[in-house]
Write an enzyme that holds these catalytic residues in place. Structure first.
Site, PDB file in Angstrom:
ATOM      1  N   LYS A 119       0.454  -7.657 -11.420  1.00 33.78           N
ATOM      2  CA  LYS A 119       0.818  -7.219 -12.935  1.00 33.78           C
ATOM      3  C   LYS A 119       1.397  -5.840 -12.903  1.00 33.78           C
ATOM      4  O   LYS A 119       0.808  -5.067 -11.986  1.00 33.78           O
ATOM      5  CB  LYS A 119      -0.266  -7.398 -13.898  1.00 33.78           C
ATOM      6  CG  LYS A 119      -1.436  -7.165 -13.543  1.00 33.78           C
ATOM      7  CD  LYS A 119      -1.919  -5.621 -13.194  1.00 33.78           C
ATOM      8  CE  LYS A 119      -1.722  -4.637 -14.272  1.00 33.78           C
ATOM      9  NZ  LYS A 119      -1.942  -3.145 -13.898  1.00 33.78           N
ATOM     10  N   TYR A 204      -3.974  -5.012 -20.000  1.00 31.63           N
ATOM     11  CA  TYR A 204      -5.136  -5.964 -19.791  1.00 31.63           C
ATOM     12  C   TYR A 204      -5.558  -6.574 -21.443  1.00 31.63           C
ATOM     13  O   TYR A 204      -6.024  -7.372 -21.470  1.00 31.63           O
ATOM     14  CB  TYR A 204      -6.254  -5.254 -19.117  1.00 31.63           C
ATOM     15  CG  TYR A 204      -6.051  -5.183 -17.743  1.00 31.63           C
ATOM     16  CD1 TYR A 204      -6.314  -6.519 -16.839  1.00 31.63           C
ATOM     17  CD2 TYR A 204      -5.722  -4.040 -17.097  1.00 31.63           C
ATOM     18  CE1 TYR A 204      -6.213  -6.538 -15.754  1.00 31.63           C
ATOM     19  CE2 TYR A 204      -5.510  -4.053 -15.626  1.00 31.63           C
ATOM     20  CZ  TYR A 204      -5.918  -5.071 -15.024  1.00 31.63           C
ATOM     21  OH  TYR A 204      -5.487  -4.980 -13.596  1.00 31.63           O
TER      22      TYR A 204
HETATM   23  P1  NAD Z   1      -0.604   1.864  -4.474  1.00 22.68           P
HETATM   24  O1  NAD Z   1       0.236   3.184  -4.619  1.00 22.68           O
HETATM   25  O2  NAD Z   1      -1.961   2.313  -3.918  1.00 22.68           O
HETATM   26  O3  NAD Z   1       0.331   1.037  -3.186  1.00 22.68           O
HETATM   27  C1  NAD Z   1       1.722   0.605  -3.483  1.00 22.68           C
HETATM   28  C2  NAD Z   1       1.816   0.550  -2.148  1.00 22.68           C
HETATM   29  O4  NAD Z   1       3.367   0.392  -2.153  1.00 22.68           O
HETATM   30  C3  NAD Z   1       1.732   1.402  -1.008  1.00 22.68           C
HETATM   31  O5  NAD Z   1       1.793   0.855   0.068  1.00 22.68           O
HETATM   32  C4  NAD Z   1       3.173   2.196  -0.941  1.00 22.68           C
HETATM   33  O6  NAD Z   1       3.202   2.779   0.382  1.00 22.68           O
HETATM   34  C5  NAD Z   1       4.188   1.034  -1.269  1.00 22.68           C
HETATM   35  N1  NAD Z   1       5.335   1.616  -1.582  1.00 22.68           N
HETATM   36  C6  NAD Z   1       6.607   1.129  -1.276  1.00 22.68           C
HETATM   37  N2  NAD Z   1       7.490   1.713  -1.702  1.00 22.68           N
HETATM   38  C7  NAD Z   1       7.101   2.535  -2.361  1.00 22.68           C
HETATM   39  C8  NAD Z   1       7.637   3.729  -3.202  1.00 22.68           C
HETATM   40  N3  NAD Z   1       8.985   3.776  -3.525  1.00 22.68           N
HETATM   41  N4  NAD Z   1       6.986   4.506  -3.864  1.00 22.68           N
HETATM   42  C9  NAD Z   1       5.702   4.301  -3.861  1.00 22.68           C
HETATM   43  N5  NAD Z   1       4.862   3.510  -3.035  1.00 22.68           N
HETATM   44  C10 NAD Z   1       5.848   2.543  -2.532  1.00 22.68           C
HETATM   45  O7  NAD Z   1      -0.541   0.979  -5.660  1.00 22.68           O
HETATM   46  P2  NAD Z   1      -1.707  -0.126  -6.053  1.00 22.68           P
HETATM   47  O8  NAD Z   1      -2.812   0.286  -6.767  1.00 22.68           O
HETATM   48  O9  NAD Z   1      -1.884  -0.976  -4.876  1.00 22.68           O
HETATM   49  O10 NAD Z   1      -0.771  -1.043  -7.180  1.00 22.68           O
HETATM   50  C11 NAD Z   1       0.317  -1.828  -6.782  1.00 22.68           C
HETATM   51  C12 NAD Z   1       0.674  -2.911  -7.749  1.00 22.68           C
HETATM   52  O11 NAD Z   1      -0.496  -3.773  -7.924  1.00 22.68           O
HETATM   53  C13 NAD Z   1       1.244  -2.518  -9.120  1.00 22.68           C
HETATM   54  O12 NAD Z   1       2.041  -3.267  -9.631  1.00 22.68           O
HETATM   55  C14 NAD Z   1       0.065  -2.370  -9.545  1.00 22.68           C
HETATM   56  O13 NAD Z   1       0.163  -2.398 -11.256  1.00 22.68           O
HETATM   57  C15 NAD Z   1      -0.821  -3.709  -9.342  1.00 22.68           C
HETATM   58  N6  NAD Z   1      -2.302  -3.406  -9.450  1.00 22.68           N
HETATM   59  C16 NAD Z   1      -2.902  -4.491  -9.962  1.00 22.68           C
HETATM   60  C17 NAD Z   1      -4.511  -4.586 -10.131  1.00 22.68           C
HETATM   61  C18 NAD Z   1      -4.958  -5.711 -10.682  1.00 22.68           C
HETATM   62  O14 NAD Z   1      -6.327  -5.671 -11.125  1.00 22.68           O
HETATM   63  N7  NAD Z   1      -4.445  -7.009 -10.780  1.00 22.68           N
HETATM   64  C19 NAD Z   1      -5.162  -3.628  -9.882  1.00 22.68           C
HETATM   65  C20 NAD Z   1      -4.353  -2.362  -9.344  1.00 22.68           C
HETATM   66  C21 NAD Z   1      -2.832  -2.394  -9.045  1.00 22.68           C
END
Ligand code: NAD
Length: 375
Positions: A119, A204
């Site tokens: 999401k 949420y």
């Molecule tokens: P994060 O920043 O920790 O990780 C993102 C990943 O994407 C990294 O490994 C990064 O290297 C990669 N990436 C690839 N291209 C990129 C770019 N152009 N710029 C930046 N990063 C890039 O983020 P996250 O917290 O893991 O979130 C990822 C997804 O998961 C999002 O869509 C977020 O909304 C979702 N999320 C959902 C929940 C949930 O509870 N369902 C919780 C956290 C995050």
């Protein structure tokens, strides 16, 4: 205070042997993947992690070794299409910054892989609809990863409200605030995040209101605010307050922010009592209380890995060919409402949405196709 234990945790789900499970490739190895999804695969009953897709090969190789995967299980973004030849990988889990969801969902569909997407589904209605269409054309399933709709606490809350025991619901009020966006700083860049606290945490409040009522709002009214001298909020908003009106008369009042000390709760006020989820949206330690004129009751519900429940739901859908409970369309509808929320804040007036009657109009079959034991 009385308590009753409900065993919603799925522990009686048949645990499948590794070769019988749905194999996944995870795309994006950031915080969520490392901290929540790797453990979730370990806790799952039907899902197996089989490949990692990352822009950082060294990081991916280290993680692969720790997970017992081989070098051949690591793919760069450019090598993504090579997954087509991996018959053991039936699904792709997209865990990238929001604006990249569309590209990888479409690419996954084109190589015949089912898509589980974090999401928000994407950053606009147009992108989200394109994802739904690509999956439809390719004949693969698309699920929006709304873990909240698979958690026992929220399912129990929804059951309580739908049972009518609390009478008609009058107000839902939900709050999801924190002082910083968690994870990568891409969350402060419009091009990658698509918006600020609304798309990240306000979603949420929005999605849970829709899930608990089962209804679709027909009108929204919203305000946004960003502290003028805070350099974090030059591209995306800090806070959003939004109100939704549902056809049965329920009003849902919500607030999300990147600028307030962590708080995540949801309260429902109804004719004969009220219901409180506090915390409401955390990964663990959720609490559900029901308060009526005659008793204050906390439902004691066994703690379960929310991400494993969500994963196993999708795996069960892949195995049976069933539409997920939170399909792509469910994510598209939230995207429509979020666009209306921004429009309302910009124009300073309520914005009408298309009216939908009936319950769960965008959802698939039951949230728990795998029978769960309840005491
Ligand atoms: P994060 O920043 O920790 O990780 C993102 C990943 O994407 C990294 O490994 C990064 O290297 C990669 N990436 C690839 N291209 C990129 C770019 N152009 N710029 C930046 N990063 C890039 O983020 P996250 O917290 O893991 O979130 C990822 C997804 O998961 C999002 O869509 C977020 O909304 C979702 N999320 C959902 C929940 C949930 O509870 N369902 C919780 C956290 C995050």
């Amino acid at each position: 205070m009385t308590g009753n234990i409900k065993d919603y945790d799925g522990t009686d789900q048949g645990v499948l042997a590794p070769e019988e499970r749905v194999g996944y490739a995870v795309v994006g190895l950031g915080d969520l993947t490392e901290e929540e999804l790797y453990p979730a695969f370990a806790h799952s009953a039907r899902s197996r992690l089989g490949a990692l897709v990352s822009g950082d090969r060294d990081k991916a190789l280290v993680q692969a070794r720790q997970l017992g995967l081989s070098e051949g299980d690591v793919y760069s973004y450019e090598q993504f299409e090579n997954l087509k030849d991996r018959e053991d990988i039936r699904a792709v889990f997209i865990v990238l910054p929001n604006s990249l969801h569309r590209e990888f969902a479409v690419r996954a569909a084109e190589i015949g892989k089912h898509v589980l997407c974090e999401k928000p589904l994407s950053v606009s209605v147009a992108d989200a609809e394109a994802m739904v269409l690509a999956c439809k054309v390719a004949g693969v399933l698309l699920m929006t990863a709304y873990r909240i709709q698979y958690t026992p606490h929220h399912q129990a809350a929804r059951e309580e409200l739908h049972s009518g025991r609390l009478g008609r619901v009058k107000l839902m009020t939900a709050v999801d605030v924190q002082t910083e966006p968690q994870g990568g700083q891409w969350r402060l860049k419009r091009e990658l995040a698509g918006g600020g606290s609304l798309l990240d945490v306000g979603l949420y409040c929005l999605n849970t209101s829709r899930f608990l009522t089962g209804e679709e709002p027909y009108e929204v009214f919203a305000y946004t605010h960003s502290t003028p001298d805070d350099p974090r909020f030059t591209e995306v908003e800090e806070s959003v307050s939004f109100t939704l009106r549902f056809p049965s008369g329920i009003i849902s009042s919500n607030f999300c922010s990147y600028g307030a000390s962590k708080h995540r709760s949801l309260r429902v006020l109804a004719e004969k009592g009220n219901l409180l989820l506090d915390p409401a949206f955390d990964y663990t330690s959720l609490r559900l209380k029901i308060d009526t004129e005659t008793e204050v009751r906390e439902l004691l519900i066994k703690e379960t890995d929310q991400f494993a429940l969500e994963l196993d739901h999708f795996s069960a859908c892949v195995q049976s060919g069933t539409r997920p409970f939170t399909p792509g369309e469910e994510g598209v509808q939230d995207q429509r409402i979020m666009e209306a929320i921004y429009q309302s804040a910009r124009e300073g007036r309520p914005v009408q949405l298309q009216r939908f009657e009936g319950r769960d109009v965008f959802r698939g079959g039951p949230a728990a196709p795998v029978e769960r034991k309840r005491s």
